[in-house]
Enzyme design. Structure first.
Site, mmCIF file in Angstrom:
data_model
loop_
_atom_site.group_PDB
_atom_site.id
_atom_site.type_symbol
_atom_site.label_atom_id
_atom_site.label_comp_id
_atom_site.label_asym_id
_atom_site.label_seq_id
_atom_site.Cartn_x
_atom_site.Cartn_y
_atom_site.Cartn_z
ATOM 1 N N ASN A 9 0.540 -1.077 0.149
ATOM 2 C CA ASN A 9 -0.052 0.342 0.153
ATOM 3 C C ASN A 9 0.679 1.741 0.091
ATOM 4 O O ASN A 9 1.779 1.557 1.365
ATOM 5 C CB ASN A 9 -1.373 -0.111 1.123
ATOM 6 C CG ASN A 9 -1.783 1.383 1.362
ATOM 7 O OD1 ASN A 9 -2.065 2.484 0.322
ATOM 8 N ND2 ASN A 9 -2.710 1.386 2.474
ATOM 9 N N TRP A 10 1.028 1.515 -1.404
ATOM 10 C CA TRP A 10 1.854 2.865 -1.505
ATOM 11 C C TRP A 10 1.398 4.270 -1.146
ATOM 12 O O TRP A 10 1.939 5.227 -0.546
ATOM 13 C CB TRP A 10 2.000 3.610 -2.238
ATOM 14 C CG TRP A 10 2.821 2.516 -3.283
ATOM 15 C CD1 TRP A 10 2.962 0.971 -3.248
ATOM 16 C CD2 TRP A 10 3.516 3.009 -5.038
ATOM 17 N NE1 TRP A 10 3.941 0.415 -4.593
ATOM 18 C CE2 TRP A 10 3.851 1.668 -5.762
ATOM 19 C CE3 TRP A 10 3.459 3.582 -5.638
ATOM 20 C CZ2 TRP A 10 4.602 1.625 -6.468
ATOM 21 C CZ3 TRP A 10 4.670 3.816 -6.515
ATOM 22 C CH2 TRP A 10 5.129 1.962 -7.184
ATOM 23 N N LYS A 11 0.266 4.022 -0.192
ATOM 24 C CA LYS A 11 0.170 5.307 -0.016
ATOM 25 C C LYS A 11 0.208 6.591 -0.245
ATOM 26 O O LYS A 11 -0.479 6.450 -1.788
ATOM 27 C CB LYS A 11 0.094 5.795 2.041
ATOM 28 C CG LYS A 11 -0.065 4.542 2.607
ATOM 29 C CD LYS A 11 -0.016 4.862 3.970
ATOM 30 C CE LYS A 11 0.058 3.667 4.473
ATOM 31 N NZ LYS A 11 -0.079 3.303 5.695
ATOM 32 N N HIS A 98 -9.840 0.945 4.564
ATOM 33 C CA HIS A 98 -8.026 1.029 5.669
ATOM 34 C C HIS A 98 -8.480 2.182 6.974
ATOM 35 O O HIS A 98 -9.203 3.446 6.466
ATOM 36 C CB HIS A 98 -6.896 2.070 4.429
ATOM 37 C CG HIS A 98 -5.838 2.129 5.231
ATOM 38 N ND1 HIS A 98 -5.387 2.929 6.490
ATOM 39 C CD2 HIS A 98 -4.957 1.220 4.846
ATOM 40 C CE1 HIS A 98 -4.132 2.547 6.543
ATOM 41 N NE2 HIS A 98 -3.719 1.890 6.249
ATOM 42 N N GLU A 100 -7.157 4.451 7.335
ATOM 43 C CA GLU A 100 -7.051 6.006 6.968
ATOM 44 C C GLU A 100 -8.278 6.627 6.406
ATOM 45 O O GLU A 100 -8.185 8.146 6.586
ATOM 46 C CB GLU A 100 -5.194 6.472 6.785
ATOM 47 C CG GLU A 100 -4.148 5.817 7.350
ATOM 48 C CD GLU A 100 -3.233 5.578 6.576
ATOM 49 O OE1 GLU A 100 -2.499 5.351 5.264
ATOM 50 O OE2 GLU A 100 -2.221 5.324 7.428
ATOM 51 N N GLU A 170 -5.346 -5.080 11.097
ATOM 52 C CA GLU A 170 -4.364 -3.680 10.591
ATOM 53 C C GLU A 170 -4.459 -2.864 12.669
ATOM 54 O O GLU A 170 -5.509 -2.456 12.313
ATOM 55 C CB GLU A 170 -3.844 -2.578 9.633
ATOM 56 C CG GLU A 170 -3.805 -2.926 8.055
ATOM 57 C CD GLU A 170 -3.640 -2.639 7.366
ATOM 58 O OE1 GLU A 170 -2.638 -2.650 6.744
ATOM 59 O OE2 GLU A 170 -4.561 -1.428 7.063
ATOM 60 N N GLY A 176 2.346 2.528 10.699
ATOM 61 C CA GLY A 176 3.351 3.633 10.568
ATOM 62 C C GLY A 176 4.422 3.912 12.020
ATOM 63 O O GLY A 176 4.318 5.348 12.048
ATOM 64 N N SER A 216 3.611 -2.049 10.615
ATOM 65 C CA SER A 216 4.481 -1.805 10.877
ATOM 66 C C SER A 216 5.638 -3.269 10.879
ATOM 67 O O SER A 216 6.502 -3.651 10.647
ATOM 68 C CB SER A 216 5.126 -1.625 12.055
ATOM 69 O OG SER A 216 4.836 0.172 12.270
ATOM 70 N N GLY A 237 2.679 -0.871 4.704
ATOM 71 C CA GLY A 237 3.184 0.595 4.078
ATOM 72 C C GLY A 237 4.253 0.887 3.963
ATOM 73 O O GLY A 237 5.119 0.282 2.659
ATOM 74 N N GLY A 238 4.962 1.335 4.767
ATOM 75 C CA GLY A 238 6.438 1.501 4.918
ATOM 76 C C GLY A 238 7.309 0.890 4.118
ATOM 77 O O GLY A 238 8.297 1.708 3.132
HETATM 78 P P1 PGA Z 1 3.011 0.362 7.868
HETATM 79 O O1 PGA Z 1 1.497 0.872 6.665
HETATM 80 O O2 PGA Z 1 3.817 -0.590 7.734
HETATM 81 O O3 PGA Z 1 3.767 1.522 7.103
HETATM 82 O O4 PGA Z 1 2.608 0.774 9.613
HETATM 83 C C1 PGA Z 1 0.586 -0.709 6.614
HETATM 84 C C2 PGA Z 1 -0.794 -0.145 6.382
HETATM 85 O O5 PGA Z 1 -1.418 1.000 6.719
HETATM 86 O O6 PGA Z 1 -0.855 -1.012 5.412
#
Ligand code: PGA
Length: 253
Positions: A9-11, A98, A100, A170, A176, A216, A237-238
């Site tokens: 997930n590049w966001k 998600h 977010e 999640e 993050g 994470s 994510g990251g």
């Molecule tokens: P993260 O994000 O790996 O940066 O914690 C995961 C996600 O939100 O899908």
């Protein structure tokens, strides 16, 4: 046998050029990376890069997903992207719900349900996110929260429809933040989710549903988390923004 899935997930990251570089690097590395035959790799870049990513995917070993979709079919919804549009670009997957989106865009479980319906009408597989915030974990409400998200977001589906669903657990406190759920915490809630599915749709559907962990997840902890019986991969994510880390995670089964 259910699939192992690692989805990136590049966001809201990368310019067009940087995105091109990252995909190029992933494609190049995939040529010499031994992926388990049961492992599916999915790239979920921002909307403007979906077409470019799909073009690369034609000659490589990954699939492409969007990060969100409108809950509406079509019409006067400025800025929104419909499931029909994603379908017309031959996309395979789409992240929905998600944390977010839930936190910053007020996405409710009912909206998640409507988005899932739109996607399924167009044969796009939803990757449906669930997970509790820190205060809910601290007051031991994580099971209730996750149950409500899944029941209200997904349990209106038929068993046949549900067989197209991927779930991503999640914990919001791990996204993050560098704080990962322990493998035991992940396993506990993944098993709980699978059990919920089994109660509603039967053991076969539950056994065939891929449940991913997100929060994470990185090369240094992926192996331990993925080794848990009910963890079938990760939503990353990251760490998916670096080809070497993303592929290290994808080979952690
Ligand atoms: P993260 O994000 O790996 O940066 O914690 C995961 C996600 O939100 O899908």
């Amino acid at each position: 046998m259910r699939k192992h899935i690692v989805a990136g997930n590049w966001k809201m990251n990368k310019t067009f050029e940087q995105a091109d570089d990252l995909i190029n690097e992933i494609v190049e590395k995939l040529e010499t990376t031994e992926l388990d035959r049961n492992t599916l790799l999915i790239l979920c870049p921002p909307f403007p890069y979906l077409e470019m990513t799909s073009d690369y995917a034609n000659d490589s070993y990954f699939m492409v997903g969007a990060q969100d979709v409108s809950s509406h079919k079509e019409g006067a919804y400025t800025g929104e992207i419909s499931a029909a549009m994603l379908d017309s670009m031959d996309l395979d997957y789409c992240i929905v719900g998600h944390s977010e989106r839930r936190q910053y865009h007020g996405e409710s479980n009912a909206m998640v349900a409507a988005k899932v319906d739109q996607l399924l009408k167009h044969d796009i597989k939803p990757i449906v996110c669930c997970g509790e915030v820190l205060a809910e974990r601290e007051s031991e409400k994580q099971f209730d929260v996750v149950k409500q998200q899944i029941v209200e977001g997904l349990f209106h589906l038929s068993a046949e429809q549900f067989s197209n669903i991927v779930i991503a657990y999640e914990p919001v406190w791990a996204i993050g933040t560098g704080k990962t759920a322990t493998p035991e915490q992940a396993q506990e809630i993944h098993a709980f989710i699978r059990n919920l599915i089994a109660e509603k749709y039967g053991k076969e559907v539950a056994d065939n549903t891929s449940i991913l962990y997100g929060g994470s997840c990185k090369p240094s902890n992926a192996k331990e988390i993925f080794a848990q019986a009910d963890v079938d991969g990760g939503l990353i994510g990251g760490a998916c923004l670096k080809a070497v880390d993303f592929l290290a995670i994808a080979t952690s089964f």
